[in-house]
Design an enzyme around this catalytic site. Structure first.
Site, PDB file in Angstrom:
ATOM      1  N   THR A 121      73.988 107.949  93.316  1.00  0.00           N
ATOM      2  CA  THR A 121      73.449 108.458  94.170  1.00  0.00           C
ATOM      3  C   THR A 121      73.467 110.087  94.231  1.00  0.00           C
ATOM      4  O   THR A 121      74.122 110.567  93.283  1.00  0.00           O
ATOM      5  CB  THR A 121      73.564 108.064  95.585  1.00  0.00           C
ATOM      6  OG1 THR A 121      75.266 108.348  95.737  1.00  0.00           O
ATOM      7  CG2 THR A 121      73.236 106.536  95.899  1.00  0.00           C
ATOM      8  N   THR A 179      85.505 100.075  71.095  1.00  0.00           N
ATOM      9  CA  THR A 179      85.981 101.454  71.943  1.00  0.00           C
ATOM     10  C   THR A 179      84.741 102.010  72.434  1.00  0.00           C
ATOM     11  O   THR A 179      83.725 101.654  72.535  1.00  0.00           O
ATOM     12  CB  THR A 179      86.978 102.604  70.969  1.00  0.00           C
ATOM     13  OG1 THR A 179      87.274 103.642  71.813  1.00  0.00           O
ATOM     14  CG2 THR A 179      85.910 102.693  69.789  1.00  0.00           C
ATOM     15  N   LYS A 212      83.119 110.298  73.698  1.00  0.00           N
ATOM     16  CA  LYS A 212      82.866 110.550  75.080  1.00  0.00           C
ATOM     17  C   LYS A 212      83.713 109.706  75.922  1.00  0.00           C
ATOM     18  O   LYS A 212      84.038 108.571  75.565  1.00  0.00           O
ATOM     19  CB  LYS A 212      81.208 110.960  75.485  1.00  0.00           C
ATOM     20  CG  LYS A 212      80.821 109.224  75.834  1.00  0.00           C
ATOM     21  CD  LYS A 212      80.594 109.027  77.284  1.00  0.00           C
ATOM     22  CE  LYS A 212      80.588 107.693  77.563  1.00  0.00           C
ATOM     23  NZ  LYS A 212      80.671 107.462  78.949  1.00  0.00           N
ATOM     24  N   ASN A 234      83.492 108.430  91.559  1.00  0.00           N
ATOM     25  CA  ASN A 234      82.990 106.873  91.514  1.00  0.00           C
ATOM     26  C   ASN A 234      82.495 106.235  92.785  1.00  0.00           C
ATOM     27  O   ASN A 234      81.466 105.240  92.783  1.00  0.00           O
ATOM     28  CB  ASN A 234      84.096 105.855  90.778  1.00  0.00           C
ATOM     29  CG  ASN A 234      84.209 106.273  89.359  1.00  0.00           C
ATOM     30  OD1 ASN A 234      83.082 106.181  88.536  1.00  0.00           O
ATOM     31  ND2 ASN A 234      85.347 106.602  88.879  1.00  0.00           N
ATOM     32  N   GLU A 284      88.433 110.261  84.431  1.00  0.00           N
ATOM     33  CA  GLU A 284      88.056 110.684  85.438  1.00  0.00           C
ATOM     34  C   GLU A 284      88.951 111.167  86.608  1.00  0.00           C
ATOM     35  O   GLU A 284      89.837 110.519  86.886  1.00  0.00           O
ATOM     36  CB  GLU A 284      87.129 109.443  86.069  1.00  0.00           C
ATOM     37  CG  GLU A 284      85.638 109.429  85.198  1.00  0.00           C
ATOM     38  CD  GLU A 284      84.532 108.392  85.716  1.00  0.00           C
ATOM     39  OE1 GLU A 284      83.522 108.493  85.529  1.00  0.00           O
ATOM     40  OE2 GLU A 284      85.163 107.315  86.257  1.00  0.00           O
ATOM     41  N   THR A 339      79.323 112.248  79.839  1.00  0.00           N
ATOM     42  CA  THR A 339      78.754 111.654  81.029  1.00  0.00           C
ATOM     43  C   THR A 339      79.417 112.497  82.278  1.00  0.00           C
ATOM     44  O   THR A 339      79.168 113.370  82.743  1.00  0.00           O
ATOM     45  CB  THR A 339      78.883 110.070  81.460  1.00  0.00           C
ATOM     46  OG1 THR A 339      80.067 109.850  80.831  1.00  0.00           O
ATOM     47  CG2 THR A 339      77.925 109.348  80.367  1.00  0.00           C
TER      48      THR A 339
END
Lengths: 451, 451
Positions: A451, A236, A225, A446, A322, A194
């Site tokens: 969008t 998990t 992932k 994030n 991230e 992702t």
């Protein structure tokens, strides 16, 4: 953003009883992988549908998210593994009593849409997906497991599976652990990404002696992932593991839970627990040998090798959290017990102030002390020692003069930032948690995910 | 960074039984404030030492951080209020048995250094500071409370207090609630700021009828500071509250705890709990009236007005959270009980993914569902309704089509973002939590706090 290099162990690396090998899931004999672009993501260049198929019915197990808002594919796969009662119609329920319990032939995974908060229509789509794959394979839909990851609360298109599943079937690689099998496994690992910047896979081999004196070598491979909404809770993230050994059900379940508790359940990126966490494990039995049960001499080496594999995957997830620029390993020792050590380590690993300090290359250990203090773990502040990247920064709860220039140099040169805290309670409790720093990129990623 | 306007209620605003008035602590008769620049901060333009002195011994109470790594001034002030045994020498301990228990004459507060993780030397400096102020006032050091905020783990200079305390004494304003008293209170509120962009103060008045039929009007004022490391845990951040009423000890403690539990304990900026949280309350009795005890007719109106005051201060803290662009109010209803509602609301308010979505003006309510699901609160996902800024976005756990353009317009025009979640359990449990969004500025502020 500069491109990130993988932190995965290189093939040939030896850790415990396990040796890393190339190929991820593709290193495991008896299964075929595919990863294709099926239109779930807006970017047509990105793969978004992964399929894993075994040559024969494989023993299967799964662990799932504890989030109450669990997604449709989680409900379906749990049922197909008979861990829950039927989430949908009565007709399906009857089939659940049939043969092949806890065996699976395939796992189908899409990215781009989590099929979460989608109610009965979402469950229907997950069920149809399993049927589509089953038709192609000529097996029962109960032998197909389903997983989804991506945005929450948006209806998932059934049509995309109708066109995508045949595409994925046609793209399946060989099941012989060859370079072509490796390439197909990489496609699958890419298809479940992702916000991950790197595909995450690993494979290990271990050799052990069976009860009959015969030496056997087995392979365990996997893909996972990340990389946001990551704080697994007795379950998990999204992952598929496989081995060419053959185990009994109990042994596989125990092995998986043990290894996950020491590895994937000790990763946190942002303290948020996904609605879609699912890890599946398949045993193909493609390499001959005796069935591994929880009492046989192969069991301990199997768990050890599986733990090595999962630790590598856990580190890959934290490293690719991230926006992360650093892998952060938090080690707490000297707690009253392991549970208190875990609470203390998790408190540090989830503290936004600790994580932003690391992003800023600031050896601000006072924030580590703060995080220990709020964790609920019992200790006296005058007994606490803290080390940061091997530098003693706090002894007996008090500051220690340390070389700030050296700390800065380490912050700049090291991929992995090590935090050690000894609570000094006289107890032997210890825990290790992997996380990452908190950077501007986390906010950017994030702030406009949908969008 | 554009300059932020205060979200504090304007003087004249009526809320419950309370009317807001100007002046903060300076609106309370019987106490004097000062805020001066004493060299604790690198920037000589910034005030960093606040002093609050009462004309006569005031009834005092305090609530403190639950962080195990609590700072030296917290240990000292707790002792001076006789909530703990002596943290230092035996000689001092004897004095604790003396007169004037639970009364205070002064509170001295510095910013720029938290005097935390500083061991016995830190305790010695906090103790010396109390003595310095006591000498100037001719009172017992036990009647002086001390608070510090700023960086953790760095020794605090005793010399700065030696020069700073006389400066602050000389700068004390009048105790008559005049404009000069207001100005001095603003100086004090500025002196306790750390990463706050706004000073935070408020004052309210309420009128009630005593048991003897006489109508009385009392004032309650206060100042607080945020704005990071904020998730009070049965204690709270740094604050000074005062009233010109006179209460007995029990009534003041109960009133303070009740009001704080509904207000300051329901703020979270980043889920991190400070080592230095302290809130003090002083009752000067400067306005004549009967002593308020927990059974008298004045008690309920007093608690109500104090709660109004603290709610305003709590909202000011959330609004000025580090890097915040929005005040976020999370309201959970329909939970099994208030405790479960609190867990659910806090889970939303602390979720980095919810907070970054708000920063990105993204009505990504799936993340709100995720945060509810991981909170541990009991509910069925098909019973959950979620509203965002008054727009229905989720009904019965399922997406509701809503006007995305209207959502964007509201995100752009509103200071305060309201999240409502009804868990639909049939229970009456409810809770409200204030927080803020998570922006790039939070990372910038905390990535180089020490340097």
């Amino acid at each position: 953003v500069t491109e990130k290099l993988s932190i995965a162990a290189a093939p040939g690396t030896v850790q415990g009883n396990a040796t890393f090998v190339a190929g991820g899931l593709g290193a495991v004999r008896g299964l075929r992988c595919a990863g294709v672009s099926a239109g779930f993501r807006r970017n047509p260049q990105r793969k978004d549908l992964a399929l894993v198929v075994t040559d024969a019915p494989a023993l299967a197990a799964g662990v799932f998210t504890q989030n109450s808002f669990c997604a449709a594919p989680v409900q379906l796969s749990r049922y197909h593994l008979r861990n829950t009662s039927c989430p949908y119609g009565e007709e399906e329920k009857l089939k659940a009593t049939g043969q092949g319990k806890r065996h699976s032939r395939a796992i189908i995974l899409n990215s781009g849409n989590a099929n979460a908060n989608t109610g009965t229509p979402g469950l229907e789509i997950a069920s149809q997906t399993a049927k589509l794959v089953a038709e192609q394979l000529g097996c029962d839909p109960f032998h197909v497991l389903v997983a989804s990851t991506g945005v929450i609360g948006v209806p998932l298109s059934a049509e995309l599976f109708q066109t995508g599943v045949p595409l994925a079937m046609a793209a399946l690689g060989p099941s012989d652990a060859s370079p072509a099998a490796h390439a197909a496994a990489l496609d699958a690992a890419q298809a479940i990404m992702t916000t991950d910047t790197l595909p995450k896979q690993a494979a290990v081999q271990f050799t052990a002696t069976q009860s009959d004196g015969l030496e056997v070598t087995y392979t365990i491979g996997g893909m996972v992932k990340g990389s946001g909404m990551i704080q697994p809770n007795m379950a998990t993230l999204l992952g598929v593991l496989a081995t060419d050994a053959w185990l009994n059900q109990t042994a596989m379940k125990i092995a998986l839970q043990k290894a996950i508790n020491l590895t994937l359940n000790r990763v946190t990126v942002d303290s948020d627990t996904s609605t879609n966490d699912s890890v599946f494990m398949l045993a193909t039995g493609a390499t001959p040998g005796k069935t591994i049960n929880a009492a046989c001499p192969l069991f301990a080496p199997f768990v050890q090798a599986l733990t090595v594999l999962l630790e590598d995957l856990a580190r890959q997830i934290a490293w690719d959290g991230e926006g992360a620029s650093k892998l952060v390993t938090v080690q707490v020792t000297g707690a009253k017990d392991d549970k208190e050590a875990d609470a203390a380590a998790r408190s540090i690993a989830n503290s936004p102030l600790v994580k932003t300090a690391i992003a800023g290359h600031d050896a601000n250990w006072g924030r580590i002390a703060m995080a220990l203090g709020k964790s609920g773990a019992q200790f006296e502040q005058e007994d606490v020692d803290i080390d940061l990247m091997g530098l003693a920064v706090c002894r007996g709860g008090l500051p220690v003069a340390f070389d700030e220039q050296e700390a800065l140099r380490l912050f700049e040169s090291e991929k992995e930032i090590l935090i050690n805290a000894n609570l000094g309670t006289g107890g032997n409790g210890q825990a290790r948690i992997w996380t990452c720093d908190l950077t501007h990129d986390y906010i950017t990623i994030n702030g406009d995910y949908r969008t």
